[in-house]
Design an enzyme around this catalytic site. Structure first.
Site, PDB file in Angstrom:
ATOM      1  N   SER A 214       6.349   3.569   0.969  1.00 10.84           N
ATOM      2  CA  SER A 214       5.263   3.165   1.862  1.00 10.84           C
ATOM      3  C   SER A 214       3.942   3.221   1.124  1.00 10.84           C
ATOM      4  O   SER A 214       3.801   3.890   0.103  1.00 10.84           O
ATOM      5  CB  SER A 214       5.201   4.091   3.083  1.00 10.84           C
ATOM      6  OG  SER A 214       4.758   5.376   2.700  1.00 10.84           O
TER       7      SER A 214
ATOM      8  N   ILE B 148       3.688   8.399   9.925  1.00 10.83           N
ATOM      9  CA  ILE B 148       4.221   7.399   8.989  1.00 10.83           C
ATOM     10  C   ILE B 148       2.996   6.681   8.451  1.00 10.83           C
ATOM     11  O   ILE B 148       2.403   5.822   9.116  1.00 10.83           O
ATOM     12  CB  ILE B 148       5.185   6.425   9.690  1.00 10.83           C
ATOM     13  CG1 ILE B 148       6.339   7.201  10.334  1.00 10.83           C
ATOM     14  CG2 ILE B 148       5.715   5.389   8.706  1.00 10.83           C
ATOM     15  CD1 ILE B 148       7.302   6.325  11.119  1.00 10.83           C
ATOM     16  N   THR B 149       2.601   7.063   7.226  1.00 12.76           N
ATOM     17  CA  THR B 149       1.269   6.702   6.729  1.00 12.76           C
ATOM     18  C   THR B 149       1.050   5.208   6.547  1.00 12.76           C
ATOM     19  O   THR B 149      -0.073   4.724   6.701  1.00 12.76           O
ATOM     20  CB  THR B 149       1.001   7.421   5.398  1.00 12.76           C
ATOM     21  OG1 THR B 149       2.074   7.145   4.495  1.00 12.76           O
ATOM     22  CG2 THR B 149       0.899   8.919   5.609  1.00 12.76           C
ATOM     23  N   CYS B 150       2.105   4.475   6.189  1.00 19.99           N
ATOM     24  CA  CYS B 150       1.881   3.047   5.918  1.00 19.99           C
ATOM     25  C   CYS B 150       1.608   2.253   7.179  1.00 19.99           C
ATOM     26  O   CYS B 150       1.097   1.139   7.125  1.00 19.99           O
ATOM     27  CB  CYS B 150       3.060   2.450   5.167  1.00 19.99           C
ATOM     28  SG  CYS B 150       4.620   2.587   6.043  1.00 19.99           S
ATOM     29  N   HIS B 151       1.967   2.816   8.348  1.00 17.23           N
ATOM     30  CA  HIS B 151       1.779   2.079   9.602  1.00 17.23           C
ATOM     31  C   HIS B 151       0.835   2.793  10.567  1.00 17.23           C
ATOM     32  O   HIS B 151       0.693   2.362  11.710  1.00 17.23           O
ATOM     33  CB  HIS B 151       3.125   1.866  10.295  1.00 17.23           C
ATOM     34  CG  HIS B 151       4.091   1.055   9.480  1.00 17.23           C
ATOM     35  ND1 HIS B 151       3.877  -0.265   9.170  1.00 17.23           N
ATOM     36  CD2 HIS B 151       5.275   1.412   8.899  1.00 17.23           C
ATOM     37  CE1 HIS B 151       4.889  -0.713   8.432  1.00 17.23           C
ATOM     38  NE2 HIS B 151       5.747   0.287   8.252  1.00 17.23           N
TER      39      HIS B 151
END
Length: 1022
Positions: A713, A983-986
């Site tokens: 991610s 969830i860091t990417c989202h």
């Protein structure tokens, strides 16, 4: 009453018109052996030789006395002109009639007829209103009401002005070189021609064998096939031109006469000398002149301040016998003065000169002090009274029909529109812009308030004027219409972008190089009040085209034209700094344009992947000045994604090839994988970066923290860059120096780490940008200026070292003579723990008023360039090993800085409003209410740490790139005992359903204090 003289008598002959009681002589014209007399009742009389039909009637070979031309009796004739053996007449409707000799086509009737005894209408000009005609020996000129020039007849010396390889013409032809120029007069000589513009520019063409065109410079031609602007006359203030057989005379605004050309008969008014070429002032004239007229070999001038008619030159020497009663002697030198005493009780009205004969008309009013000049019919143009009349007319009235006719003519003709707003002429240098744009703007605004006028103007522009724009004219007067059109409100009407603005832009793009340069010089003088609306007009048209979609080839051509014109305007503005650069930004593009498609087209074209014969679509990236900061960053993102996809595709193709061919070697990975230990982060990362191939940097970056659960991610790579830069920019790491406490960092003058480390740091910065990451790099703006090849300034030094910058500013502001002694300043400085001379032996050279600017300049140059040359060059080399300079050069330093470091302009209220709710959550849910209440109580530093927990970074992308938001979820497996996860990417926050504020605040503190690492997918309370 009129006077005439010529041949056998030195005395004036006083005459009255015969056969027309009460009618006076209005105009006279003479050929070589015949004359025409136009009376005030619009009848035409003729006399003299008729062997070639030049009297307009059959019968006698000669007409001793003036007699009416019967064929013209039913017409209201306004003008007459004579060639050597042919004649022209113009009726009040603008129709032209010709008779006499026509073997060279000089009659314009469509055939090379030897003799035409009766006047014939020139049918080619039947639908064109002619207001002036002028006959040369064997050619003719005509000027129309809408400022078109027509020529016909003999063209042996280029006197028709049609260009090379044109034979004699039996029908009128448009002189296209003069299109768009608002003209005041046309004049024909023996085998040369002139046109005078309303601005006072003289255009000459045809024979120049005796210098009768006044052309100057090296290799002056003996003839010109096209009209040329006569530079020698440009600043004289010419108001009238008259041509003889091979000489020319001009009258100026201040009553002076200049002559040039053949002087063998003394027709130039000074002693004949072969050395004198070009316009010469006729100094022997004592007084101010108001009228001139040229015979073939002599010149007349009326000196209104003395009442004298001056005549110099004489008739041709090869004449063997008298011609007609109006010219009774031969070979007579008429260089003399005709005294005002000869005009007792009358005043001179007009003078006319022919080959032999001369005429003077008079009037009884001797009390008038106004200088009598020749009043020529004028082309159509708007006056204030005319505009008011148009606005006031009643629909369906006679005046309404007349107004429509006037509007149709003026707004269909570039020259007439330009003529309407010409600035008042002066006698000095011409102004930078010929037209009064403020007057035009006000007039157009008043007119277009009337719907019927606005509609007519739109139709005329669309159907006629835009098609007639003089795209290839090198003359500023012709190109002034390009300045006027954008002042008209109909050009800014949203309905007219396709039918008016696009053709206008296409006309600009079709201009010759010379014409465009002239127009750009005019643009450079535009005030903001004119330049800005012009740019906004083009921007609005581009947006309209995008909203209507750009699918067809024609759509792409439209946008190319609009952008092409904007590009030329941008060049002008960049050189003159009239408007801020962002004036050209089309902000709507950030939402309307598909940057992936646009950048893809550019890359395909640049790599020659598009067949040459394929119609090329418009590529917006070729016009970077239209992109605002957001659009540029989106373009950069598109570039990165495309290159990553291309790299990944290439890698999979190699892998497929390896499998098929059963090769032993393992194909390269489609990803660029960095495996690092958190405890050895910098060492591991730099080692792998130094071993990477150039192709690796175009791949998708995957960062794996060893012994941690790392999802693929963006959040992982964001944390990687954050931690790398955080460590490497610490003062104790030793790579950078900090001039002051809390200041920006800069490269050291004497670096401790090896140079290669700066190269790797540059690669790391480039990799962060290429992977669309933002990170805290506390460099001043000067770094981004240097990356874009711009020079740092004192303002940049103030950012790097506020105290030093302030002290240098004080040096510049100090007016004391002993500034160096008072402040103990020498050309030697202390920087980064080193003493340095800015110039050889600088320690002994004091700073004073004469050299203080040089001192400050060298100080700035040392800090930003000289002292850091080696390490900065390594940094830049590393940075551009990853990033493509071609795409970054479109950025301004401030924009590049924002793209690299993001921004910290947090809007926490907007953060709350942007957030989304899933899996049973909604904005009104009690847990969500508790969360926001607890969140807004946090300090700024705590909020930034929470942002890092959520996204992997504590900074924001440039505004508009990525929404600052939370996506709330509540997995069914969560209990109130669990802590939140992300969830860091989202930007997804899994938030248990806490029921108390105490538990919510505790959970937030756990998240804030455990915002790094990927040890477990869930932090659970023990």
């Amino acid at each position: 009453m009129y006077f005439c003289w010529g041949a056998d008598s030195r005395e004036l002959q006083r005459r009255r018109t015969a056969g027309s009681p009460g009618a006076e002589l209005l105009q006279a014209a003479s050929g070589e052996r015949h004359s025409l007399l136009l009376l005030t009742n619009h009848r035409v009389l003729s006399c003299g030789d008729n062997s070639r039909g030049q009297l307009g009637r059959r019968g006698a070979q000669r007409g001793e006395l003036p007699e009416p031309i019967q064929a013209l009796e039913t017409l209201i004739v306004d003008l007459v002109s004579c060639g050597k053996e042919h004649s022209l007449a113009v009726c009040h409707k603008g129709r032209v009639f010709a008779w006499g000799a026509g073997s060279e086509g000089q009659l314009g009737i469509g055939e090379f007829k030897e003799i035409s005894f009766t006047p014939k209408k020139i049918m080619t000009l039947n639908d064109i209103k002619i207001i002036q005609v002028s006959c040369g020996h064997y050619h003719s000129l005509a000027l129309s009401k809408d400022s078109q020039v027509f020529s016909w007849g003999k063209n042996s010396h280029g006197q028709l002005g049609l260009g090379k390889e044109f034979p004699s013409q039996a029908s009128p032809q448009r002189v296209r070189s003069l299109e768009g120029i608002p003209l005041a007069q046309v004049a024909a000589g023996g085998a040369h021609s002139f046109a005078l513009s309303l601005c006072g520019t003289s255009f000459g063409w045809g024979s120049n064998s005796a210098g009768q065109l006044a052309l100057s410079g090296r290799n002056v031609p003996v003839q010109s096939n096209k009209p040329l602007s006569v530079g020698a006359l440009k600043n004289l203030g010419v108001v009238y031109i008259s041509c003889g057989d091979a000489h020319t005379a001009v009258l100026t605004q201040d009553g002076k006469v200049f002559t040039f050309g053949d002087n063998r008969s003394g027709q130039l008014g000074y002693s004949p000398t072969p050395e004198k070429r070009g316009p010469q002032l006729v100094e022997r004239i004592d007084g101010l002149v108001s009228q001139i007229d040229c015979g073939s070999y002599h010149t007349l001038a009326y000196v209104h301040t003395t009442g004298q008619v001056v005549s110099f030159g004489h008739g041709p020497s090869d004449t063997s016998k008298p011609t007609h009663p109006e010219a009774l002697t031969e070979n007579f030198d008429i260089s003399c003065l005709i005294s005002a005493e000869d005009f007792v009780d009358v005043q001179v009205k007009h003078i006319f000169a022919g080959t032999y004969a001369n005429f003077v008309t008079t009037h009884q009013d001797t009390s008038s002090t106004r200088a009598p000049g020749k009043t020529l019919p004028e082309i159509s143009r708007i006056s204030q009274s005319m505009a008011e009349k148009w606005i006031a007319v009643k629909r369906r009235s006679t005046e309404h029909e007349m107004a429509k006719s006037e509007i149709r003519m003026i707004f269909s003709s570039p020259a007439c529109l330009t003529a309407s707003f010409l600035k008042k002429r002066g006698t000095g240098e011409t102004t930078s812009i010929d037209v009064d744009l403020e007057m035009a703007r006000d007039t157009f605004k008043k007119l277009t308030k009337k719907e019927w006028i606005s509609s007519m103007i739109t139709t005329c522009l669309e159907d006629d004027l835009l098609r007639a724009l003089p795209c290839h004219s090198p003359h500023q007067e012709a190109l002034s219409v390009f300045l006027l059109l954008p002042e008209c409100p109909v050009m800014h009407d949203s309905k007219n972008w396709k039918n008016l603005v696009v053709p206008f832009a296409k006309a600009v793009c079709e201009m010759s190089k010379q014409s465009l340069q002239v127009l750009k010089k005019c643009w450079a003088f535009l005030q903001e009040s004119s330049l800005n609306p012009l740019i906004q007009m083009l921007k609005a048209a581009i947006i309209s085209q995008l909203l209507h979609q750009t699918k067809t080839e024609q759509d792409h051509c439209n946008v190319k034209a609009l952008l092409g014109m904007m590009k030329e305007l941008h060049k002008v503005n960049k050189a003159n700094c009239r408007l801020p650069e962002n004036t050209f930004n089309i902000n709507e593009l950030s939402n309307l344009l598909n940057f992936y498609i646009d950048r893809g087209r550019q890359l395909f074209r640049d790599n020659h992947l598009i067949p040459a014969e394929t119609p090329s679509p418009v590529i917006f990236s070729d016009f970077p000045f239209i992109f605002n900061s957001l659009s540029k960053i989106k373009l950069l993102q598109a570039d990165s994604h495309i290159k990553m996809q291309m790299s990944e595709k290439k890698a999979y193709m190699l892998m497929h090839e390896t499998i098929l061919q059963k090769k032993d070697e393992f194909p390269p990975s489609p990803r660029f994988i960095l495996r690092v230990r958190r405890s050895r982060l910098v060492k591991d990362a730099l080692r792998q970066l130094s071993q990477a191939e150039a192709t690796d940097f175009c791949k998708v970056l995957v960062v794996e923290f060893i012994n941690e659960i790392c999802p693929e991610s963006g959040g992982v790579s964001s944390e990687f860059f954050h931690c790398m830069f955080e460590e490497m920019t610490k003062p104790e790491y030793g790579m950078f120096m900090y001039p002051e406490m809390g200041s920006c960092m800069w490269f050291p003058a004497k670096p401790k780490p090896e140079k290669k480390r700066y190269f790797l740091f540059g690669m790391l910065c480039g990799l962060s940008l290429f992977n669309l990451n933002v990170a805290n790099l506390p460099f001043p703006l000067a770094l981004y200026k240097k990356l874009l090849d711009q020079k740092p300034s004192l303002e940049d030094l103030k950012e790097l070292s506020p105290r030093l910058g302030k002290s240098l500013q004080e040096v510049l502001d100090d007016a004391a003579d002993d500034i160096g002694d008072a402040l103990c300043i020498r050309f030697s400085i202390h920087w980064d723990q080193n003493d340095v001379d800015l110039i050889p032996n600088g320690i002994s050279i004091p700073v004073d008023q004469t050299n203080k600017r040089d001192y400050v300049s060298k100080y700035i140059d040392y800090i930003f360039n000289v002292s850091v040359k080696a390490v900065y060059e390594e940094f830049q080399r590393g940075f551009y090993r990853v990033c493509e300079k071609e795409i970054l050069r479109h950025f301004y330093p401030e924009e590049l800085m924002t793209a690299i470091i993001g921004n910290t302009d947090y809007d926490w209220k907007q953060f709350e409003q942007n957030s989304k709710y899933e899996q049973g959550y909604q904005k009104s849910h009690p847990t969500i209410q508790l969360f926001w209440k607890a969140f807004h109580k946090l300090t700024l530093d705590e909020k930034k740490k929470f942002l890092f927990f959520l996204t992997g970074r504590d900074r924001l992308h440039a505004r508009g790139i990525q929404k600052m938001e939370i996506v709330f979820r509540c997995p069914e497996t969560f209990s109130e005992r669990d802590h939140p996860t992300s969830i860091t990417c989202h930007n997804i926050l899994s938030l248990p359903k806490y029921s108390t504020m105490e538990r919510m605040e505790e959970a937030l503190q756990v998240a804030i204090n455990n915002n790094r690492g990927f040890v477990s997918p869930m932090l659970t309370q023990s």
